[in-house]
Every structure is written in structure tokens, then in C-alpha cells.
Design an enzyme around this catalytic site. Sequence first.
Site, PDB file in Angstrom:
ATOM      1  N   GLU A  57       0.874  -1.176   0.000  1.00 46.91           N
ATOM      2  CA  GLU A  57       0.000   0.000   0.000  1.00 46.91           C
ATOM      3  C   GLU A  57       0.904   1.216   0.000  1.00 46.91           C
ATOM      4  OE1 GLU A  57      -2.452   2.649   3.174  1.00 46.91           O
ATOM      5  OE2 GLU A  57      -2.599   0.464   3.426  1.00 46.91           O
ATOM      6  N   ARG A  61       1.356  10.229   0.477  1.00 50.54           N
ATOM      7  CA  ARG A  61       1.873  11.312   1.310  1.00 50.54           C
ATOM      8  C   ARG A  61       3.018  12.058   0.648  1.00 50.54           C
ATOM      9  NH1 ARG A  61       2.810   7.910   6.894  1.00 50.54           N
ATOM     10  NH2 ARG A  61       0.884   6.706   6.825  1.00 50.54           N
ATOM     11  N   LYS A 145     -11.146   0.048   7.205  1.00 51.02           N
ATOM     12  CA  LYS A 145      -9.866   0.194   7.894  1.00 51.02           C
ATOM     13  C   LYS A 145     -10.140   0.825   9.259  1.00 51.02           C
ATOM     14  CE  LYS A 145      -5.783   3.226   7.610  1.00 51.02           C
ATOM     15  NZ  LYS A 145      -5.029   4.138   6.722  1.00 51.02           N
TER      16      LYS A 145
END
Length: 230
Positions: A57, A61, A145
Amino acid sequence: MSAKSSAPAETRGSDPTRSVLERLGRARVVPVVVVDDAEQGLGVARALDDGGLPVAEVTFRTSGARAAIEAITAEHPGMLVGAGTVVNPRQVDQAVAAGATFLVSPGLSAPVVRAAQEAGVPILPGVATASDIMAALDLGITTVKLFPAGVVGGPGAIKALSGPFGQVTFVPTGGVSAANLPDYLGLPSVLAVGGSWMVDQKLVAAGDWAEMTRRTAEAVAVATDLPEGA
């Protein structure tokens, strides 16, 4: 895929979504990767592959995330590559265009979920409360999540939330480590966990791929030896 459909996301265009979720469930551990460029991304991907975990994943960012996803999907076509920290519909489009086959968000945003559904790519939105889960269910999402898992109650929170939401499966992320991995993976409602300890940013910066591979193999061994829902 219509955002207005009331059918669950797992049944609308179900085959790709089901396939991705099944692969995440088999992997049981989803490395949360932060890299600055394609070169670092390829180094991490090789280390994960060598450690027996062909899943990544790549978080959005950094400015190099998109290039990293493109490079990994090109060089490692068998790897399941997703995009994390997706917080707006524009990033959904960028991630899918780069080749991401699943998306992860730190929170629950209806526009982001709908953009992913329109793109036909499964998304794991972040939830922290029962209200968040109810909102996710309203959007047709049943795999979420839990974030930040360690802060919002860890395994205990998952046990409590699984009572009223038995149809929901969780991918806890945030505070998951090699030490508490069995505590999470032993819960029947946990599909997989997200974690960064095996792909620590210090290891990435140092290019210590051998240590990354060692940590990955260790995580795989723990996940493999632990019966699902034990």
C-alpha cells in the site's frame, strides 16, 4: 458503476473487488509504504517480494507516490499494489491511472468512496466509531480500515464493534506491530492488518533491503502459523 446504486460495493462489480479482498485476506499483512520516488518504491517492492509478501500500500503522502506505483506495477505485475492516504477524488483518479488496484483512506469521505466505486476499484475507508461504520454501510462498504487502531482501542475495539456489526470485516492499521500482530489476526472479523514496521522509513532511507526482507519474512511466518480467527 453508479454511485446512486443501493447495492453493496462488494456486489456491484463484485468480481474485481472480491478478488482483491480475497488476496488481502490471504496475505493477512498489508505493508504501508512511504517512499520518495520510483527507485525507492522498486527497492521496497523487491524486498517485500523476497520476503514472501507481494502486497504494498503505497501512501499518497509524497510527491513520488504515483511514480512509485507506476514503477512497481510495471516491474512486479504479480504484486497487489494499492494507494493509501487517498483523501480526495482527484487522488482516486491519479492512483487508478497509476495502476493501483485498491485504495485506502484514513477516514470516511462519501465523495472519495463514490469516486472509487465509479472507477471500479475497491476502497477501504478509515473508521474509528460505530457512527463511521454505519456511514460506511450506507455507502455499500462492509470492509473497513480501523484507524488509528492502537489509539481507538485495538483488538478490544474490534471485538466490541463486531457485536452490532457482524457483517463488517476490519483491516486495523496504526499501532500494529510484530509484537501485537497475533492479537489482531486472531480475531475472526479481521481480514488483514496494515503496518509499516517491516518497511520502516529509516530502512527505506538507508536502503537496507536485507533487513526489510527479514522483517517481512518474519511477519509472513507469524501470519501463516496463526490460524485465521484463532
